[in-house]
Design a protein around this motif. Structure first.
Motif, short mmCIF file in Angstrom:
data_model
loop_
_atom_site.label_atom_id
_atom_site.label_comp_id
_atom_site.label_asym_id
_atom_site.label_seq_id
_atom_site.Cartn_x
_atom_site.Cartn_y
_atom_site.Cartn_z
N LEU A 38 -19.65 19.60 7.04
CA LEU A 38 -19.54 20.85 6.45
C LEU A 38 -20.29 21.30 5.55
O LEU A 38 -20.66 22.37 5.63
N LEU A 79 -18.60 30.20 11.77
CA LEU A 79 -19.35 29.59 10.54
C LEU A 79 -20.52 29.47 10.68
O LEU A 79 -21.55 29.87 9.68
N PHE A 130 -17.81 35.17 3.12
CA PHE A 130 -18.34 33.92 3.23
C PHE A 130 -18.21 33.21 2.02
O PHE A 130 -17.81 31.83 1.84
N LYS A 183 -30.10 27.80 17.63
CA LYS A 183 -29.63 27.30 16.17
C LYS A 183 -28.28 26.77 16.30
O LYS A 183 -28.06 25.71 15.81
N TYR A 223 -16.69 14.44 7.82
CA TYR A 223 -16.06 16.01 8.14
C TYR A 223 -17.06 16.65 6.76
O TYR A 223 -17.61 17.59 7.02
N VAL A 224 -16.57 16.35 5.78
CA VAL A 224 -17.04 16.98 4.49
C VAL A 224 -18.66 17.02 4.51
O VAL A 224 -19.07 18.29 4.31
N ILE A 238 -12.10 20.02 -0.03
CA ILE A 238 -13.03 18.82 0.29
C ILE A 238 -13.69 18.42 -1.23
O ILE A 238 -14.34 17.54 -1.05
N PHE A 294 -26.71 22.21 13.34
CA PHE A 294 -25.56 21.93 12.76
C PHE A 294 -24.83 20.95 13.46
O PHE A 294 -24.90 20.70 14.62
N GLN A 304 -23.38 21.25 5.45
CA GLN A 304 -24.46 21.79 6.01
C GLN A 304 -24.23 23.53 6.23
O GLN A 304 -25.23 24.01 6.08
N TYR A 305 -22.98 23.70 6.47
CA TYR A 305 -22.76 24.95 6.71
C TYR A 305 -22.54 25.95 5.51
O TYR A 305 -22.71 27.04 5.72
N ILE A 306 -22.27 25.17 4.37
CA ILE A 306 -21.79 26.08 3.35
C ILE A 306 -22.65 26.09 2.25
O ILE A 306 -22.45 26.39 1.04
N SER A 353 -23.38 31.38 8.45
CA SER A 353 -24.27 30.61 7.44
C SER A 353 -25.62 30.89 7.47
O SER A 353 -26.53 31.07 6.57
N VAL A 372 -16.15 29.78 1.12
CA VAL A 372 -16.70 28.61 0.80
C VAL A 372 -15.90 28.09 -0.69
O VAL A 372 -15.62 27.04 -0.72
#
Lengths: 94, 94
Positions: free
Chosen positions: B88, A15, A81, A35, B84-85, A92, B2, B90-92, A19, A85
């Motif tokens: 997360l 992921l 992706f 990274k 966690y949310v 979430i 991350f 950051q990733y999405i 990203s 998402v």
DNA sequence: AATATTTGGTTTACATTATAAACTATTTTA
DNA sequence: TAAAATAGTTTATAATGTAAACCAAATATT
């Protein structure tokens, strides 16, 4: 109730890679490694998986005399992706 | 770059369970099973893991004469979910 | 000039995880 | 009373993630 989460993307390292690749034209192995803070071995394996799924392309060439691995996200990868998402948001959202 | 993703929450089924428990006072085993579409065995195992981590409490009693398993998220579980949310995102994020 | 180290990876072995299948115990239904 | 349903748990297997070990070439060290 909950949508499936694409197991290929539901992995911290993959992921993270995806990203990053979403936000750049292409990225070198060493860039991704730094990274994501991954080990080279782990990164190598996960890149292969993304590549086999058709989510990224991997190009091997040389920078001067050193090997150079360059990764680029594909259309399919972008779509996956985005869908991931979207699905994730169900889980979430507040 | 991350943040780490809590591995206990970075699992489709456990995340689904936690997501549900965030929005209700408590939930019965059968309710969670239906909503997540999990098999009973899988759900049982994953609930135990959440419970051992202190993210939920599991109460076993009886509804009439049938066993009744009731799950409740803990303060710790809520905090973990929120973190966690956050990680997360950051990733999405686009 | 030989040897050691670094760079840029890949392969492989191991440990962890997720999952379903098999099982238990009780209850309800036919 | 036998069969099937309910409400789960335990266990065996398959899949996964990860690091350790490895490889080849280039560069630095003595």
């Amino acid at each position: 109730m909950f949508k499936e989460l694409d197991p290929l993307l539901h992995s911290q390292l993959r992921l993270g890679v995806m990203s990053l690749l979403m936000s750049v034209e292409s990225a070198e192995f060493t860039f991704l490694k730094e990274k994501t803070n991954a080990t080279a071995g782990n990164l190598s394996v996960q890149l292969d998986k993304l590549s086999e799924a058709g989510y990224i392309t991997i190009e091997k060439s040389f920078k001067g005399k050193k090997p150079l691995t360059t990764c680029t996200i594909t259309k399919k990868g972008m779509k996956a992706f985005e869908e991931y998402v979207n699905a994730l948001k169900q889980y979430i959202k507040p």
